[in-house]
Write a protein that holds these residues in place. Structure first.
Motif, mmCIF file in Angstrom:
data_model
loop_
_atom_site.group_PDB
_atom_site.id
_atom_site.type_symbol
_atom_site.label_atom_id
_atom_site.label_comp_id
_atom_site.label_asym_id
_atom_site.label_seq_id
_atom_site.Cartn_x
_atom_site.Cartn_y
_atom_site.Cartn_z
ATOM 1 N N ARG A 69 0.866 -1.181 0.000
ATOM 2 C CA ARG A 69 0.000 0.000 0.000
ATOM 3 C C ARG A 69 0.898 1.225 0.000
ATOM 4 N NH1 ARG A 69 -2.655 -3.613 -0.947
ATOM 5 N NH2 ARG A 69 -4.664 -4.263 -0.097
ATOM 6 N N PRO A 70 1.011 1.923 -1.129
ATOM 7 C CA PRO A 70 1.938 3.068 -1.185
ATOM 8 C C PRO A 70 1.555 4.154 -0.204
ATOM 9 C CG PRO A 70 0.499 3.044 -3.108
ATOM 10 C CD PRO A 70 0.276 1.750 -2.382
ATOM 11 N N THR A 71 2.505 4.597 0.576
ATOM 12 C CA THR A 71 2.265 5.677 1.526
ATOM 13 C C THR A 71 2.441 7.017 0.838
ATOM 14 O OG1 THR A 71 4.569 5.775 2.179
ATOM 15 C CG2 THR A 71 3.136 4.274 3.413
ATOM 16 N N ALA A 72 2.012 8.072 1.518
ATOM 17 C CA ALA A 72 2.193 9.416 0.972
ATOM 18 C C ALA A 72 3.667 9.721 0.757
ATOM 19 C CB ALA A 72 1.571 10.460 1.905
ATOM 20 N N SER A 73 4.508 9.248 1.694
ATOM 21 C CA SER A 73 5.939 9.523 1.542
ATOM 22 C C SER A 73 6.520 8.794 0.338
ATOM 23 C CB SER A 73 6.690 9.103 2.816
ATOM 24 O OG SER A 73 6.503 7.727 3.076
ATOM 25 N N ARG A 83 1.554 15.443 -3.232
ATOM 26 C CA ARG A 83 0.160 15.191 -3.591
ATOM 27 C C ARG A 83 -0.778 15.639 -2.463
ATOM 28 N NH1 ARG A 83 -0.004 12.756 -8.406
ATOM 29 N NH2 ARG A 83 -2.245 12.384 -8.273
ATOM 30 N N THR A 84 -0.385 16.717 -1.819
ATOM 31 C CA THR A 84 -1.203 17.371 -0.803
ATOM 32 C C THR A 84 -1.393 18.831 -1.202
ATOM 33 O OG1 THR A 84 -0.379 15.937 0.959
ATOM 34 C CG2 THR A 84 -1.377 18.016 1.630
ATOM 35 N N LEU A 85 -2.601 19.314 -1.095
ATOM 36 C CA LEU A 85 -2.909 20.705 -1.402
ATOM 37 C C LEU A 85 -3.405 21.401 -0.142
ATOM 38 C CD1 LEU A 85 -4.822 20.227 -4.781
ATOM 39 C CD2 LEU A 85 -2.427 20.870 -4.455
ATOM 40 N N ASP A 110 -10.784 12.612 -6.308
ATOM 41 C CA ASP A 110 -10.807 11.958 -7.623
ATOM 42 C C ASP A 110 -9.434 12.014 -8.298
ATOM 43 O OD1 ASP A 110 -13.475 11.428 -7.271
ATOM 44 O OD2 ASP A 110 -14.181 13.098 -8.510
ATOM 45 N N ALA A 111 -8.687 13.091 -8.040
ATOM 46 C CA ALA A 111 -7.377 13.266 -8.668
ATOM 47 C C ALA A 111 -6.246 12.642 -7.856
ATOM 48 C CB ALA A 111 -7.093 14.757 -8.871
ATOM 49 N N GLY A 112 -6.558 12.041 -6.711
ATOM 50 C CA GLY A 112 -5.532 11.405 -5.899
ATOM 51 C C GLY A 112 -4.747 12.345 -5.019
ATOM 52 N N TYR A 113 -5.352 13.469 -4.630
ATOM 53 C CA TYR A 113 -4.692 14.437 -3.757
ATOM 54 C C TYR A 113 -5.391 14.478 -2.405
ATOM 55 C CZ TYR A 113 -1.689 16.518 -7.331
ATOM 56 O OH TYR A 113 -0.718 16.735 -8.280
ATOM 57 N N LEU A 114 -4.626 14.759 -1.371
ATOM 58 C CA LEU A 114 -5.169 15.049 -0.053
ATOM 59 C C LEU A 114 -5.274 16.554 0.113
ATOM 60 C CD1 LEU A 114 -3.096 12.547 2.128
ATOM 61 C CD2 LEU A 114 -5.452 12.260 1.308
ATOM 62 N N GLN A 138 4.212 21.948 5.796
ATOM 63 C CA GLN A 138 3.649 20.605 5.631
ATOM 64 C C GLN A 138 3.920 20.035 4.242
ATOM 65 O OE1 GLN A 138 -0.507 20.805 6.696
ATOM 66 N NE2 GLN A 138 -0.070 21.684 8.697
ATOM 67 N N GLY A 139 4.593 20.823 3.396
ATOM 68 C CA GLY A 139 4.969 20.324 2.080
ATOM 69 C C GLY A 139 3.868 20.358 1.057
ATOM 70 N N ALA A 140 2.885 21.244 1.204
ATOM 71 C CA ALA A 140 1.801 21.336 0.226
ATOM 72 C C ALA A 140 2.355 21.687 -1.148
ATOM 73 C CB ALA A 140 0.787 22.387 0.667
ATOM 74 N N ASP A 141 1.798 21.057 -2.186
ATOM 75 C CA ASP A 141 2.232 21.344 -3.552
ATOM 76 C C ASP A 141 1.698 22.682 -4.048
ATOM 77 O OD1 ASP A 141 3.592 18.921 -3.797
ATOM 78 O OD2 ASP A 141 1.770 17.864 -4.398
ATOM 79 N N GLY A 142 0.586 23.137 -3.515
ATOM 80 C CA GLY A 142 -0.020 24.395 -3.928
ATOM 81 C C GLY A 142 -1.094 24.805 -2.940
#
Length: 356
Positions: A69-73, A83-85, A110-114, A138-142
């Protein structure tokens, strides 16, 4: 009977723990089982288009066999993104912001983002800067900013961080894409409808000063009256709440010249309806009322409230779409997406008195 499996230390238990823990070692296990490189596993994890279908299937079968089960890391290491917004929201209890946030969350899932949401009570510069810093940490992408007030936008510009951002209602800086409901058009539709019913003019209970949507609705109301050559009385300014609608409604309820009222949101319109009822003014026989937003309760009021509908869920989805454009493509800067407004006619408005 076979040898009982030990709880710790044995190779089988180590493999099982590694297969369920995620991380780089597990990706290596998957790569060995599927007979591919670690880079290929990374591409499958992130739905990269340049993977042959048979290879993608082999990698996914290896994941299932290992219980991986792939983790967020793991996804972050594979893609360079978390993959966090982040979402910065204000006045999140109101219908519009809450429905917009629901749309963002649905599209992000739906897009696979938290989605990490920070709801701020204050719109001052320090609070906005603190929220941006927390999301960056927290490393948000945007960041998607539900920024309904001018002061919020100014604070976002001051906290410029160079990362992808989408704002609502108004763009603050040429590089920020924006999604907005067409509040000015909605207000014109509401005012024009009342004028077509024969009302000589339309009074307006506006939202708070400094709120972008409230200002746009005020402008749309004024424009419709000017185009019709109708008198524009000074608007009354509320705070979006039913209490303020009731208080302001009482100021105009006893004026027999008031036959039509456009209210900048449905919650305030609820208070106006009560004030008119308490003053013995019938709706719509004596006074017609139109609100804005089409809250779920609007159709169940007495009388059912005519209002202007904005698809807030679609606004949330389009925010997410613009964010993904920034993250995955090379978007045109300063894109503006406008969601149309729709007048929903119910029974809270009717012909002007004397025209029935």
């Amino acid at each position: 009977m076979g040898e009982p499996e030990r709880e710790a230390g044995g190779p089988r238990s180590v493999r099982r723990r590694r297969a369920t823990a995620g991380g780089g070692a597990v990706m290596a296990d998957v790569a060995r089982r599927a007979g591919v490189s670690g880079q290929t596993v990374s591409r499958v994890l992130n739905d990269h288009p340049r993977v042959r279908p048979e290879t993608r299937q082999r990698v996914r079968e290896a994941m299932r066999e290992l219980g991986y089960r792939p983790t967020a890391s793991a996804r972050t290491l594979a893609s360079g993104r978390s993959r966090t917004l982040g979402v910065i929201s204000f006045d999140a209890a109101r219908f519009g912001p809450a429905a917009t946030l629901a749309g963002i969350n649905e599209a992000a899932q739906d897009a696979g983002y938290l989605v990490t949401t920070i709801a701020l009570a204050a719109a001052d510069q320090a609070a906005v800067r603190g929220a941006v810093d927390r999301l960056l940490g927290q490393g948000a992408d945007g960041i998607i900013a539900i920024a309904p007030q001018r002061s919020v936008g100014e604070a976002l510009v001051e906290a410029d961080h160079g990362m992808p951002m989408v704002t609502l209602d108004k763009s603050f800086g040429a590089r920020f894409p924006v999604v907005a409901g067409d509040s000015a058009s909605g207000a014109r539709q509401a005012t024009d409808h009342l004028l077509r019913l024969g009302h000589r003019t339309v009074r307006h209970i506006a939202g708070p000063v400094g709120w972008i949507a409230a200002e746009a609705r005020l402008d749309g109301w004024r424009t419709a009256l000017e185009n019709a050559g109708a008198q524009a009385h000074e608007p009354l300014f509320g705070d979006w709440s039913p209490d303020s609608g009731h208080e302001l409604g009482r100021r105009i309820a006893d004026d027999p010249d008031v036959t039509a009222v456009f209210v900048s949101n449905d919650q305030m319109a609820v208070g106006v309806l009560r004030a008119l009822h308490e003053a013995g003014r019938r709706v719509p026989e004596d006074v017609s009322v139109i609100g804005y937003d089409d809250i779920p309760e609007a159709a169940h009021l007495l009388p059912p409230l005519t209002t202007v509908r904005t698809d807030f869920t679609e606004i949330g989805r389009r925010c997410l779409s613009l964010m993904l454009d920034q993250l995955e493509h090379t978007p045109e800067p300063g894109v503006r997406v406008t969601i149309p407004a729709e007048l929903v006619i119910r029974t809270s408005c009717g012909p002007a008195p004397g025209l029935r």
